[in-house]
Design a protein around this motif. Structure first.
Motif, PDB file in Angstrom:
ATOM      1  N   THR A 160      65.136  14.380  39.988  1.00 36.38           N
ATOM      2  CA  THR A 160      63.830  14.888  39.537  1.00 36.38           C
ATOM      3  C   THR A 160      62.757  14.589  40.569  1.00 36.38           C
ATOM      4  OG1 THR A 160      64.387  14.657  37.184  1.00 36.38           O
ATOM      5  CG2 THR A 160      62.047  14.652  37.757  1.00 36.38           C
ATOM      6  N   ALA A 161      62.734  13.348  41.052  1.00 38.58           N
ATOM      7  CA  ALA A 161      61.748  12.950  42.061  1.00 38.58           C
ATOM      8  C   ALA A 161      61.936  13.746  43.342  1.00 38.58           C
ATOM      9  CB  ALA A 161      61.867  11.457  42.347  1.00 38.58           C
ATOM     10  N   ALA A 162      63.184  13.951  43.739  1.00 37.03           N
ATOM     11  CA  ALA A 162      63.451  14.688  44.975  1.00 37.03           C
ATOM     12  C   ALA A 162      62.972  16.134  44.869  1.00 37.03           C
ATOM     13  CB  ALA A 162      64.943  14.652  45.294  1.00 37.03           C
ATOM     14  N   LEU A 163      63.223  16.774  43.767  1.00 42.06           N
ATOM     15  CA  LEU A 163      62.789  18.162  43.603  1.00 42.06           C
ATOM     16  C   LEU A 163      61.277  18.290  43.711  1.00 42.06           C
ATOM     17  CD1 LEU A 163      65.160  19.316  40.737  1.00 42.06           C
ATOM     18  CD2 LEU A 163      65.007  20.363  43.013  1.00 42.06           C
ATOM     19  N   LYS A 164      60.556  17.409  43.052  1.00 42.25           N
ATOM     20  CA  LYS A 164      59.093  17.478  43.105  1.00 42.25           C
ATOM     21  C   LYS A 164      58.585  17.078  44.491  1.00 42.25           C
ATOM     22  CE  LYS A 164      56.720  18.609  40.380  1.00 42.25           C
ATOM     23  NZ  LYS A 164      56.000  19.893  40.145  1.00 42.25           N
ATOM     24  N   THR A 165      59.214  16.071  45.102  1.00 35.39           N
ATOM     25  CA  THR A 165      58.819  15.658  46.449  1.00 35.39           C
ATOM     26  C   THR A 165      58.986  16.805  47.442  1.00 35.39           C
ATOM     27  OG1 THR A 165      59.385  13.342  46.031  1.00 35.39           O
ATOM     28  CG2 THR A 165      59.293  14.042  48.330  1.00 35.39           C
ATOM     29  N   LEU A 166      60.113  17.500  47.372  1.00 32.92           N
ATOM     30  CA  LEU A 166      60.355  18.626  48.280  1.00 32.92           C
ATOM     31  C   LEU A 166      59.348  19.752  48.035  1.00 32.92           C
ATOM     32  CD1 LEU A 166      64.264  18.833  48.280  1.00 32.92           C
ATOM     33  CD2 LEU A 166      62.768  17.759  49.960  1.00 32.92           C
ATOM     34  N   GLU A 167      58.989  19.950  46.784  1.00 33.69           N
ATOM     35  CA  GLU A 167      57.984  20.970  46.452  1.00 33.69           C
ATOM     36  C   GLU A 167      56.636  20.637  47.095  1.00 33.69           C
ATOM     37  OE1 GLU A 167      55.353  22.091  42.555  1.00 33.69           O
ATOM     38  OE2 GLU A 167      57.511  21.832  42.208  1.00 33.69           O
ATOM     39  N   VAL A 168      56.222  19.376  46.961  1.00 34.50           N
ATOM     40  CA  VAL A 168      54.945  18.952  47.543  1.00 34.50           C
ATOM     41  C   VAL A 168      55.019  18.997  49.065  1.00 34.50           C
ATOM     42  CG1 VAL A 168      53.292  17.058  47.747  1.00 34.50           C
ATOM     43  CG2 VAL A 168      54.376  17.534  45.539  1.00 34.50           C
ATOM     44  N   MET A 169      56.118  18.528  49.625  1.00 38.41           N
ATOM     45  CA  MET A 169      56.293  18.574  51.075  1.00 38.41           C
ATOM     46  C   MET A 169      56.126  19.995  51.616  1.00 38.41           C
ATOM     47  SD  MET A 169      59.602  16.216  51.966  1.00 38.41           S
ATOM     48  CE  MET A 169      59.558  14.435  52.032  1.00 38.41           C
ATOM     49  N   GLU A 170      56.795  20.922  50.966  1.00 38.45           N
ATOM     50  CA  GLU A 170      56.771  22.308  51.433  1.00 38.45           C
ATOM     51  C   GLU A 170      55.362  22.889  51.354  1.00 38.45           C
ATOM     52  OE1 GLU A 170      59.746  26.146  51.164  1.00 38.45           O
ATOM     53  OE2 GLU A 170      59.663  24.772  49.462  1.00 38.45           O
ATOM     54  N   ARG A 171      54.677  22.585  50.260  1.00 37.80           N
ATOM     55  CA  ARG A 171      53.303  23.092  50.084  1.00 37.80           C
ATOM     56  C   ARG A 171      52.350  22.478  51.100  1.00 37.80           C
ATOM     57  NH1 ARG A 171      51.758  20.968  44.999  1.00 37.80           N
ATOM     58  NH2 ARG A 171      50.578  19.354  46.060  1.00 37.80           N
ATOM     59  N   ARG A 181      60.898  14.382  58.428  1.00 43.00           N
ATOM     60  CA  ARG A 181      59.776  13.771  59.138  1.00 43.00           C
ATOM     61  C   ARG A 181      59.219  14.662  60.245  1.00 43.00           C
ATOM     62  NH1 ARG A 181      59.534   8.745  56.865  1.00 43.00           N
ATOM     63  NH2 ARG A 181      61.551   7.896  56.255  1.00 43.00           N
ATOM     64  N   GLN A 182      60.069  15.487  60.845  1.00 43.46           N
ATOM     65  CA  GLN A 182      59.587  16.370  61.894  1.00 43.46           C
ATOM     66  C   GLN A 182      59.943  17.830  61.615  1.00 43.46           C
ATOM     67  OE1 GLN A 182      59.963  14.149  65.428  1.00 43.46           O
ATOM     68  NE2 GLN A 182      59.142  15.724  66.774  1.00 43.46           N
ATOM     69  N   THR A 183      60.812  18.025  60.625  1.00 48.79           N
ATOM     70  CA  THR A 183      61.160  19.359  60.144  1.00 48.79           C
ATOM     71  C   THR A 183      61.287  19.270  58.624  1.00 48.79           C
ATOM     72  OG1 THR A 183      63.533  18.920  60.294  1.00 48.79           O
ATOM     73  CG2 THR A 183      62.490  19.925  62.227  1.00 48.79           C
ATOM     74  N   PHE A 184      61.342  20.414  57.967  1.00 45.62           N
ATOM     75  CA  PHE A 184      61.587  20.442  56.523  1.00 45.62           C
ATOM     76  C   PHE A 184      63.096  20.441  56.323  1.00 45.62           C
ATOM     77  CE2 PHE A 184      61.428  22.832  52.300  1.00 45.62           C
ATOM     78  CZ  PHE A 184      61.068  21.702  51.590  1.00 45.62           C
ATOM     79  N   GLY A 185      63.648  19.238  56.243  1.00 49.90           N
ATOM     80  CA  GLY A 185      65.088  19.050  56.192  1.00 49.90           C
ATOM     81  C   GLY A 185      65.501  18.145  57.324  1.00 49.90           C
ATOM     82  N   GLY A 186      66.656  18.405  57.901  1.00 48.11           N
ATOM     83  CA  GLY A 186      67.156  17.559  58.974  1.00 48.11           C
ATOM     84  C   GLY A 186      66.506  17.853  60.310  1.00 48.11           C
TER      85      GLY A 186
END
Length: 434
Positions: free
Chosen positions: A303-314, A244-249
């Motif tokens: 599967t959802a987590a991998l795609k979610t993290l990809e979109v988040m990062e982008r 929410r405030q960082t990419f990760g914890g």
């Protein structure tokens, strides 16, 4: 009575409590009028069972959907794997890819285990940490789920062995012999934790990194140093705060590294997946106990987590939702000042909340929900921000909220708030240790 409220009344006759999550009960919002059920959700729009459309300026799936409801890329990845088969005798490769991704973004971690709910992740982490430390006693700060190990904190001396150190969480059904295994401490109160560790043989410290306020006086580093000095396993519960405030914890923002951490909620954008990560020497203790479950191996979550993290990062979603939430908090404060109301604003920007300094605070919260619902908004006194909350949507929300604050000011000056309500006052939740 709408279709959703009618169904809610039926549900309470055949499902204890009406549903599976306290935070989604109609009584937490508008006991007799909340629509309760949805037929469709997209972006930050929700349609009830009667087809009425609402803008969700509230809990957004309890904070699971930071990319917005029904994100097309995430849904497409999930649908592709549904068609390819969600379960098999063999393992889903996505869980390996997800473990690698989480370890990559947390340099201190070496291994990961997965589950499907936050309570499970918390229970897994405690089991592993106790196995690693060889000690039973745990010090906690914050909310960590519904399992026996956690509710044992409320097996105190008051009220017939139910001290309710976390008011609102009843320990009935929790074995009394777990009394004295969990010791709560308040956030930013290092002396309290130090005293607990000095008096009891603590093997694990588990805490939320922050919720309503940030660390003061180097609090997190002091906790880290204490754990290191005493050989205690330090766990950060990031099921809510993660991504929410960082990419990760969010602990990355403070530069303090735990021995273990858990993630959930936002990681799958509405699909069920949670993770427990940690240092190799700690995580390997999972092999010396038994932690295993069939549906932790299904394919949709990872599967959802991998795609979610990809979109988040982008999209750098954590920066965007933090900016949205920061703007909302500022506008709540200004709205309070405009109407001469004492408004307290708290929380992570992306999980922000407000409250009134008034004995009628709960009634005012109910009034806001009632009046906003009539204008097409799902609203309360908190907002989980998402990428779907555009400036136009936020502006529309405050345009409708403004006259309700004016109404509350009238109540502060003598008007009876209960006369404005079309039903009972909403229920209160439980108090967190923060």
């Amino acid at each position: 009575m709408g279709t959703g409220q009618d169904l809610w009344q039926r549900a309470k006759q055949i499902i204890p409590g009406g549903n599976m999550l306290l935070s989604k009960r109609a009584e937490m919002f508008l006991p007799d009028l909340w629509p309760a059920y949805y037929s469709k959700a997209k972006g930050c729009k929700v349609w009830d069972l009667d087809g009425k459309e609402y803008t969700d300026m509230c809990i957004m799936g309890i904070g699971t959907n930071t990319l917005g409801y029904g994100h097309e890329e995430v849904d497409a990845a999930v649908l592709a794997n549904v068609q390819a088969g969600n379960m098999s005798t063999l393992n889903a490769p996505e869980e390996v890819y997800l473990a690698e991704k989480l370890i990559e973004m947390h340099s201190w971690a070496d291994m990961a285990r997965f589950a499907r709910s936050g309570g499970e992740a918390n229970a897994i982490a405690i089991r592993i940490a106790r196995a690693a430390s060889g000690k039973d006693k745990v010090a906690i700060c914050g909310y960590h789920g519904w399992h026996d190990w956690y509710l044992a904190a409320n097996l105190g001396d008051d009220n017939h062995l139910a001290g309710h150190l976390l008011p609102g969480l009843d320990p009935k059904g929790v074995p009394q012999n777990l009394r004295g295994t969990v010791y709560p401490f308040n956030y930013n109160n290092y002396a309290e934790l130090e005293a607990i560790v000095a008096e009891h043989d603590i093997g694990v410290i588990k805490m939320e990194v922050m919720r309503n306020q940030g660390p003061q006086d180097n609090f997190l580093q002091k906790v880290r140093d204490l754990a290191t000095r005493r050989g205690i396993v330090l766990i950060f519960d990031e099921c809510t705060s993660g991504f929410r405030q960082t990419f990760g914890g969010i602990h990355k923002m403070y530069g303090v590294e735990p021995d273990m951490a858990m993630f959930g909620k936002a990681m799958g954008n509405g699909y069920a997946v949670t993770a427990t990560i940690g240092r190799r020497e700690i995580m390997q203790s999972a092999q010396s106990t038994f932690i295993s479950s069939t549906f932790w191996t299904e394919r949709i979550g990872s599967t959802a987590a991998l795609k979610t993290l990809e979109v988040m990062e982008r999209e750098r979603s954590w920066e965007r939702i933090t900016a949205i939430g920061t703007g909302i908090m500022t506008r709540w404060q200004k709205l309070g000042e405009k109407h001469g109301l004492k408004v307290n604003v708290a929380g992570l920007p992306a999980i922000c909340a407000f409250g009134f300094e008034s004995p009628n605070a709960l009634a005012y919260k109910t009034l806001i929900t009632q009046e906003m619902l009539a204008k097409g908004y799902l609203a309360s006194n908190l907002i989980f921000s998402s990428l779907a909350h555009t400036p136009e949507i936020v502006d529309g929300y405050f345009e409708v909220l403004d006259p309700i604050f004016a109404l509350i000011k009238q109540c502060e000056e003598g008007r009876d708030v209960l006369s404005l309500l079309n039903g009972p006052v909403c229920h209160a939740g439980f108090k967190r240790l923060n």
